[in-house]
Design a protein around this motif. Structure first.
Motif, PDB file in Angstrom:
ATOM      1  N   PHE A  32      15.122 -10.792 -25.736  1.00 13.08           N
ATOM      2  CA  PHE A  32      14.705  -9.824 -26.388  1.00 13.08           C
ATOM      3  C   PHE A  32      15.590  -8.868 -26.460  1.00 13.08           C
ATOM      4  O   PHE A  32      16.124  -7.985 -24.950  1.00 13.08           O
ATOM      5  N   TYR A  33      16.061  -8.098 -27.644  1.00 17.13           N
ATOM      6  CA  TYR A  33      17.343  -7.184 -27.951  1.00 17.13           C
ATOM      7  C   TYR A  33      16.587  -6.323 -28.324  1.00 17.13           C
ATOM      8  O   TYR A  33      16.168  -5.864 -28.740  1.00 17.13           O
ATOM      9  N   GLY A  90      17.828  -4.141 -30.695  1.00 17.34           N
ATOM     10  CA  GLY A  90      18.550  -4.343 -31.989  1.00 17.34           C
ATOM     11  C   GLY A  90      19.903  -3.881 -32.698  1.00 17.34           C
ATOM     12  O   GLY A  90      20.650  -3.328 -31.954  1.00 17.34           O
ATOM     13  N   LYS A  91      20.155  -3.910 -34.047  1.00 18.07           N
ATOM     14  CA  LYS A  91      21.586  -3.878 -34.018  1.00 18.07           C
ATOM     15  C   LYS A  91      22.148  -1.862 -33.649  1.00 18.07           C
ATOM     16  O   LYS A  91      23.316  -1.881 -33.490  1.00 18.07           O
ATOM     17  N   HIS A  92      20.663  -1.348 -33.232  1.00 13.99           N
ATOM     18  CA  HIS A  92      21.517   0.286 -33.544  1.00 13.99           C
ATOM     19  C   HIS A  92      21.916   0.511 -31.997  1.00 13.99           C
ATOM     20  O   HIS A  92      23.410   1.396 -31.589  1.00 13.99           O
ATOM     21  N   CYS A  93      22.624  -1.195 -31.134  1.00 14.05           N
ATOM     22  CA  CYS A  93      22.382  -0.696 -29.625  1.00 14.05           C
ATOM     23  C   CYS A  93      24.016  -1.327 -29.407  1.00 14.05           C
ATOM     24  O   CYS A  93      23.705  -2.935 -29.891  1.00 14.05           O
ATOM     25  N   PRO A  94      24.936  -0.296 -29.128  1.00 13.97           N
ATOM     26  CA  PRO A  94      26.036  -1.466 -28.763  1.00 13.97           C
ATOM     27  C   PRO A  94      26.575  -2.237 -27.599  1.00 13.97           C
ATOM     28  O   PRO A  94      26.773  -3.336 -27.151  1.00 13.97           O
ATOM     29  N   VAL A  95      25.096  -1.845 -26.516  1.00 10.27           N
ATOM     30  CA  VAL A  95      25.439  -3.160 -25.620  1.00 10.27           C
ATOM     31  C   VAL A  95      24.231  -4.377 -25.824  1.00 10.27           C
ATOM     32  O   VAL A  95      24.767  -5.080 -25.026  1.00 10.27           O
ATOM     33  N   CYS A  96      23.885  -4.065 -26.452  1.00 12.95           N
ATOM     34  CA  CYS A  96      22.925  -5.113 -27.243  1.00 12.95           C
ATOM     35  C   CYS A  96      23.956  -6.170 -27.959  1.00 12.95           C
ATOM     36  O   CYS A  96      23.818  -7.254 -27.591  1.00 12.95           O
ATOM     37  N   LYS A 111      27.215  -5.898 -27.003  1.00 12.53           N
ATOM     38  CA  LYS A 111      28.336  -6.831 -25.630  1.00 12.53           C
ATOM     39  C   LYS A 111      27.471  -7.883 -25.237  1.00 12.53           C
ATOM     40  O   LYS A 111      27.755  -9.328 -25.554  1.00 12.53           O
ATOM     41  N   GLN A 112      26.000  -7.175 -25.035  1.00  8.00           N
ATOM     42  CA  GLN A 112      25.739  -8.417 -24.466  1.00  8.00           C
ATOM     43  C   GLN A 112      25.178 -10.327 -25.300  1.00  8.00           C
ATOM     44  O   GLN A 112      25.555 -10.662 -24.840  1.00  8.00           O
ATOM     45  N   PRO A 140      18.381   0.551 -21.764  1.00  4.36           N
ATOM     46  CA  PRO A 140      19.337  -0.458 -22.071  1.00  4.36           C
ATOM     47  C   PRO A 140      19.807  -1.027 -20.840  1.00  4.36           C
ATOM     48  O   PRO A 140      21.304  -2.129 -22.007  1.00  4.36           O
ATOM     49  N   PHE A 141      20.309  -0.078 -19.851  1.00  7.23           N
ATOM     50  CA  PHE A 141      21.494  -0.510 -19.275  1.00  7.23           C
ATOM     51  C   PHE A 141      20.062  -1.610 -17.975  1.00  7.23           C
ATOM     52  O   PHE A 141      19.448  -1.508 -17.408  1.00  7.23           O
ATOM     53  N   GLY A 142      21.403  -1.862 -17.158  1.00 10.66           N
ATOM     54  CA  GLY A 142      21.061  -2.214 -15.815  1.00 10.66           C
ATOM     55  C   GLY A 142      20.702  -4.031 -16.104  1.00 10.66           C
ATOM     56  O   GLY A 142      20.075  -4.168 -15.557  1.00 10.66           O
ATOM     57  N   ARG A 143      20.996  -4.933 -17.581  1.00 13.40           N
ATOM     58  CA  ARG A 143      19.892  -6.153 -18.058  1.00 13.40           C
ATOM     59  C   ARG A 143      20.990  -7.501 -16.898  1.00 13.40           C
ATOM     60  O   ARG A 143      22.451  -6.919 -16.059  1.00 13.40           O
ATOM     61  N   PRO A 144      20.170  -8.521 -16.647  1.00 14.49           N
ATOM     62  CA  PRO A 144      20.904  -8.986 -15.969  1.00 14.49           C
ATOM     63  C   PRO A 144      22.067  -9.671 -16.555  1.00 14.49           C
ATOM     64  O   PRO A 144      22.598 -10.012 -17.633  1.00 14.49           O
ATOM     65  N   GLU A 145      22.679 -10.033 -15.193  1.00  8.01           N
ATOM     66  CA  GLU A 145      24.538 -10.781 -15.940  1.00  8.01           C
ATOM     67  C   GLU A 145      24.793 -12.549 -16.180  1.00  8.01           C
ATOM     68  O   GLU A 145      23.683 -12.864 -15.171  1.00  8.01           O
ATOM     69  N   PHE A 146      24.947 -12.998 -17.212  1.00 10.41           N
ATOM     70  CA  PHE A 146      24.695 -14.476 -17.758  1.00 10.41           C
ATOM     71  C   PHE A 146      24.928 -15.154 -16.365  1.00 10.41           C
ATOM     72  O   PHE A 146      24.466 -16.356 -15.995  1.00 10.41           O
ATOM     73  N   LYS A 147      26.429 -15.336 -15.885  1.00 10.56           N
ATOM     74  CA  LYS A 147      26.826 -15.687 -14.832  1.00 10.56           C
ATOM     75  C   LYS A 147      25.394 -15.858 -13.805  1.00 10.56           C
ATOM     76  O   LYS A 147      25.763 -16.712 -13.185  1.00 10.56           O
TER      77      LYS A 147
END
Length: 169
Positions: free
Chosen positions: A36-37, A39-45, A47-48, A142-149
């Motif tokens: 779940f992200y 939206g389009k307004h989010c630059p962190v999304c 990148k993720q 918007p910060f601190g999301r798990p890294e996919f690795k």
């Protein structure tokens, strides 16, 4: 609040390719990953999701189906899909705030003209083959999301060790 080992809420969502996706119809080899992200307004999304696009083969190799979902409108979601480098990711839209609450997602109100009136904060859910919550990571920012690795390494460990879902007590 939904907990690991409990059945995931039902989820049917429209996709930007004019089809529909239904969680209950998924038949992954191992897991379904729902991202779940905001939206389009989010630059962190952005990148993720663009990073997730590069990791699709890694998830596929591990038997994991993927989807990314936001509360964005159809128009905004289709713009997002065209403008971001995410062509291999199924993208769902119009995820309602009421449905988001069933998943335990945090809801924010827009603080600028660039943000929608209401939107979900990020969440990552790994759903097992039986449709039960296996792993969840929910953020209020918007910060601190798990890294996919780290998610991929976790899936490797889960599959190698037949590690059970935790956190249900």
């Amino acid at each position: 609040m939904i907990k690991p080992r409990n059945k995931a809420p039902e989820l049917t969502i429209d996709l930007v390719n004019d089809t529909q996706w239904n969680l209950q119809e998924q038949n992954p080899e191992n897991f379904t990953l729902i991202l779940f992200y905001r939206g389009k307004h989010c630059p962190v999304c952005k990148k993720q999701l663009e990073e997730l696009q590069t990791k699709i083969p890694d998830f596929t190799k591990r038997g994991v189906n993927l989807i990314a979902i936001s509360a964005n409108t159809e128009e905004i979601a289709k713009e997002t899909y065209k403008e971001w480098a995410i062509e291999g990711i199924p993208v769902g839209y119009d995820f309602s705030i009421d449905e988001a609450r069933k998943w335990g997602l945090f809801i924010s109100e827009g603080i600028s003209d660039k943000e929608p009136k209401h939107f979900t904060e990020p969440g990552l859910f790994l759903i097992d083959k039986k449709g039960k919550i296996y792993w969840e990571s929910i953020q209020s920012m918007p910060f601190g999301r798990p890294e996919f690795k780290d998610v991929l390494n976790g899936i490797d460990y889960i599959l190698k060790e037949d590690y059970p879902a935790r956190g249900e007590a």
